[in-house]
Design an enzyme around this catalytic site. Structure first.
Site, PDB file in Angstrom:
ATOM      1  N   ASP A   1      57.751  23.297  40.745  1.00 50.58           N
ATOM      2  CA  ASP A   1      58.864  23.313  39.769  1.00 50.58           C
ATOM      3  C   ASP A   1      60.181  22.965  40.464  1.00 50.58           C
ATOM      4  O   ASP A   1      60.982  22.180  39.962  1.00 50.58           O
ATOM      5  CB  ASP A   1      59.039  24.717  39.170  1.00 50.58           C
ATOM      6  N   GLU A   2      60.401  23.597  41.610  1.00 51.81           N
ATOM      7  CA  GLU A   2      61.668  23.373  42.329  1.00 51.81           C
ATOM      8  C   GLU A   2      61.808  21.893  42.705  1.00 51.81           C
ATOM      9  O   GLU A   2      62.900  21.331  42.676  1.00 51.81           O
ATOM     10  CB  GLU A   2      61.770  24.243  43.594  1.00 51.81           C
TER      11      GLU A   2
ATOM     12  N   THR B   1      64.984  25.725  47.885  1.00 51.92           N
ATOM     13  CA  THR B   1      64.002  26.605  47.252  1.00 51.92           C
ATOM     14  C   THR B   1      62.603  26.019  47.356  1.00 51.92           C
ATOM     15  O   THR B   1      61.627  26.731  47.599  1.00 51.92           O
ATOM     16  CB  THR B   1      64.358  26.810  45.768  1.00 51.92           C
TER      17      THR B   1
ATOM     18  N   GLU C   1      67.939  23.373  45.025  1.00 47.33           N
ATOM     19  CA  GLU C   1      66.576  23.150  44.544  1.00 47.33           C
ATOM     20  C   GLU C   1      65.686  22.698  45.690  1.00 47.33           C
ATOM     21  O   GLU C   1      64.534  23.111  45.791  1.00 47.33           O
ATOM     22  CB  GLU C   1      66.548  22.126  43.407  1.00 47.33           C
TER      23      GLU C   1
ATOM     24  N   GLU D   1      65.575  34.804  42.550  1.00 43.35           N
ATOM     25  CA  GLU D   1      65.169  34.193  41.275  1.00 43.35           C
ATOM     26  C   GLU D   1      65.590  35.069  40.090  1.00 43.35           C
ATOM     27  O   GLU D   1      65.955  34.566  39.036  1.00 43.35           O
ATOM     28  CB  GLU D   1      63.649  33.993  41.238  1.00 43.35           C
TER      29      GLU D   1
ATOM     30  N   HIS E   1      59.790  32.016  37.348  1.00 45.03           N
ATOM     31  CA  HIS E   1      59.626  32.256  38.794  1.00 45.03           C
ATOM     32  C   HIS E   1      59.835  33.732  39.147  1.00 45.03           C
ATOM     33  O   HIS E   1      58.998  34.347  39.814  1.00 45.03           O
ATOM     34  CB  HIS E   1      60.605  31.388  39.604  1.00 45.03           C
TER      35      HIS E   1
ATOM     36  N   TRP F   1      52.808  26.051  33.238  1.00 45.40           N
ATOM     37  CA  TRP F   1      52.108  27.276  33.623  1.00 45.40           C
ATOM     38  C   TRP F   1      52.963  28.473  33.204  1.00 45.40           C
ATOM     39  O   TRP F   1      54.192  28.358  33.060  1.00 45.40           O
ATOM     40  CB  TRP F   1      51.813  27.302  35.130  1.00 45.40           C
TER      41      TRP F   1
ATOM     42  N   GLU G   1      63.004  28.241  35.102  1.00 44.02           N
ATOM     43  CA  GLU G   1      63.283  29.115  36.253  1.00 44.02           C
ATOM     44  C   GLU G   1      62.896  30.565  35.966  1.00 44.02           C
ATOM     45  O   GLU G   1      62.481  31.293  36.862  1.00 44.02           O
ATOM     46  CB  GLU G   1      64.775  29.060  36.611  1.00 44.02           C
TER      47      GLU G   1
ATOM     48  N   HIS H   1      62.978  19.956  39.784  1.00 45.90           N
ATOM     49  CA  HIS H   1      64.411  20.219  39.572  1.00 45.90           C
ATOM     50  C   HIS H   1      65.256  19.457  40.599  1.00 45.90           C
ATOM     51  O   HIS H   1      66.306  18.913  40.271  1.00 45.90           O
ATOM     52  CB  HIS H   1      64.700  21.722  39.674  1.00 45.90           C
TER      53      HIS H   1
HETATM   54 FE   LIG Z   1      64.546  25.433  40.580  1.00 44.46          FE
HETATM   55 FE   LIG Z   2      63.247  29.029  41.056  1.00 42.34          FE
END
Ligand SMILES: [Fe+2]
Ligand SMILES: [Fe+2]
Length: 396
Positions: free
Chosen positions: A261-262, A232, A229, A138, A179, A95, A176, A265
Site C-alpha cells: 500500500d505504501e 514507510t 510514503e 499509523e 494499517h 485487503w 491508511e 501511495h
Molecule cells: Fe501510506
Molecule cells: Fe500506512
C-alpha cells in the site's frame, strides 16, 4: 504514512537522531507551560498541560505559498483525476485487516489465537517495540488527514467535497486506516505487549499533533508525503523480511501487504511532485530544499507514554539497530527522490532555485559522511526499559 526519525544537530547539518542514541537519550527536560497564580486558572492550566506536546513545538510559518499559486492546484483537478486517483484501490478489491486475523466467530478462533501467539514467541522483544512504534504512528492518522486538510489549494473544503484532491485525501486516509487497525489487532492478540501503555501513547500522540513545517504549502506537503510514503514502505518491507527470518511467515505477509500500500501511495505522491516540477520547477525545487534543510521530521515524533521523555528517539534507535529503518535509508530515500525528479537536470531556475538545486543534489553525499561519524558514537549504547513491553529492557 508513517515512520520514525528525529534529528539532532551535527555540525551545520542535521542528521537523524537515532544514529546518536547515547547522546540523544537522556536529559532533555519535559516541556511545561508556565502556570498562573490564581487557583481556578491553575486548574485549567494543569489540564491544558496534560494535553500539551511533551516537548517544545516551534512557532511555525503559515500559508507560505502565494495565493496566486492556488490556481495551479485548481487547474490540476482533472489531471489528478486521470493520473492520481488511478493509484487507489476500490474497497471491494482491497485487503481488510480481517483477512489476516483469526475470525472471532469461527469455532477455531481460540486455536488460531494460540497459533498466532506460538509464532509470536519466536520474535524477539526488539521487533515488538518496532512493530508497536510503527502501529502507533499509523494510529495517529487523524493528525495526518488534518495536515492534508490544512493545506492551501488541495484541502477538502466541506468534508465531502468532490474535487479530485479531496477525493484522494479521503480515500488515502481510508486505505491508511487499515494499517493501524491490522497492526493494533495483531499486537493485541500476540499477548506480548502492554496494550494499555500503547493505547495511552496513541492518545497522547493524537492529542499532541505533529510539527513538520509544511506551512500549509502544497509543494512542501507533497515533498513530505513522497518522502514519508517511501520511508514507510522501506520500514514495513524490512520488518516483513526480518520477521520471516524468525519464522513468522504470517506476520511477514501482513507487513508485506502494508508495504505494498505504501508503495502505491509513494507512486502517487512522487507523481504529483513530478508534475509540479514540470509546471513550476523553481518553486518546487525551493520547497524541496526547504524541507530537507528543516529535515524530514517523522510524523510520530511527539509520541509519549507518560514515562519516557525520549520515547521516540529510543524507538527510532531500536529500529536503526535492527536495520528496519536507518540513517542510510534516510539518505537512500533522498537520493532516490533527487533521481526520480531529475533535479540535477533542471534548467531555467532563478538564483535561489539554483542554490536549492545544488543543496539537494549535494546533500546525499554530505549525509553519507555524517552517517560514518554517527556510527562511531552509536556504539556507546545504554539499555533502557520500554513500557510497551512491560518495562523489559532493551539495548539501544
Ligand atoms: Fe501510506
Ligand atoms: Fe500506512
Amino acid at each position: 504514512m508513517a515512520l520514525k526519525l528525529n534529528h539532532m544537530s551535527f555540525g551545520s547539518q542535521k542528521l537523524p537522531s537515532f544514529a546518536l542514541p547515547a547522546m540523544a537519550s537522556f536529559g532533555s527536560p519535559k516541556f511545561f507551560m508556565a502556570s498562573p497564580l490564581r487557583s481556578a486558572s491553575k486548574k485549567v492550566d494543569n489540564l491544558k498541560n496534560t494535553f500539551m506536546p511533551h516537548e517544545e513545538v516551534q512557532v511555525e510559518v503559515t500559508h507560505s505559498m502565494s495565493p496566486q499559486k492556488i490556481e495551479i492546484f485548481k487547474s490540476l483537478d482533472n489531471w489528478v483525476e486521470n493520473n492520481i486517483l488511478i493509484h487507489l484501490k476500490p474497497t471491494e478489491k482491497s485487503w481488510q485487516p480481517q483477512d489476516f486475523l483469526p475470525d472471532s466467530k469461527s469455532d477455531g478462533f481460540y486455536e488460531q489465537v494460540k497459533e498466532l501467539q506460538e509464532r509470536a514467541k519466536e520474535i524477539p522483544d526488539d521487533y515488538f517495540v518496532v512493530l508497536v512504534g510503527d502501529m502507533i504512528t499509523e494510529e495517529a492518522l487523524p493528525t495526518y488527514q488534518s495536515q492534508l486538510n490544512l493545506t492551501d489549494g488541495v484541502r477538502d473544503e466541506t468534508g465531502s467535497s468532490l474535487t479530485s484532491w479531496a477525493i484522494w485525501t479521503r480515500a488515502w486516509t481510508a486505505e491508511e486506516n487499515r494499517h493501524g487497525d491490522l497492526l493494533n489487532k495483531y499486537l493485541y492478540l500476540s499477548g506480548r505487549v502492554d496494550m494499555r501503555q500503547i493505547e495511552k501513547t496513541i492518545q497522547n500522540l493524537i492529542g499532541s499533533g505533529m510539527d513538520v513545517k509544511i506551512e500549509n504549502n502544497p509543494y512542501k506537503l507533497f515533498i513530505y508525503t513522497s518522502f514519508q510514503e517511501r520511508a514507510t514502505f522501506v520500514s514495513h518491507k524490512n520488518t516483513s523480511k526480518l520477521v520471516a527470518e524468525h519464522g513468522d511467515i504470517e506476520l511477514a505477509k501482513l507487513c508485506g501487504f502494508i508495504a505494498a500500500d505504501e508503495k502505491r501511495h509513494e507512486t502517487a505522491y512522487t507523481k504529483i511532485i513530478e508534475k509540479l516540477f514540470e509546471i513550476d520547477p523553481d518553486e518546487t525545487v525551493r520547497a524541496f530544499a526547504d524541507m530537507m534543510r528543516n529535515k524530514i521530521v517523522m510524523p510520530a515524533h511527539l509520541m509519549y507514554d507518560g514515562r519516557d521523555e525520549n520515547l521516540f528517539n529510543h524507538f527510532s534507535t531500536v529500529a536503526q539497530r535492527l536495520g528496519v529503518y536507518t540513517t542510510k535509508d534516510y539518505t537512500d530515500i533522498l537520493e532516490f527522490l533527487v533521481d526520480r525528479w531529475m533535479v540535477k537536470d533542471l534548467t531555467g531556475l532563478s538564483a535561489d532555485g539554483r542554490k536549492a538545486q545544488d543543496f539537494v543534489c549535494e546533500l546525499p553525499l554530505r549525509l553519507r559522511k555524517l552517517e560514518e561519524k554517527a556510527q562511531l558514537v552509536a556504539k556507546r549504547a545504554p539499555t533502557i526499559p520500554f513500557s510497551w513491553i512491560y518495562d523489559r529492557k532493551l539495548m539501544l
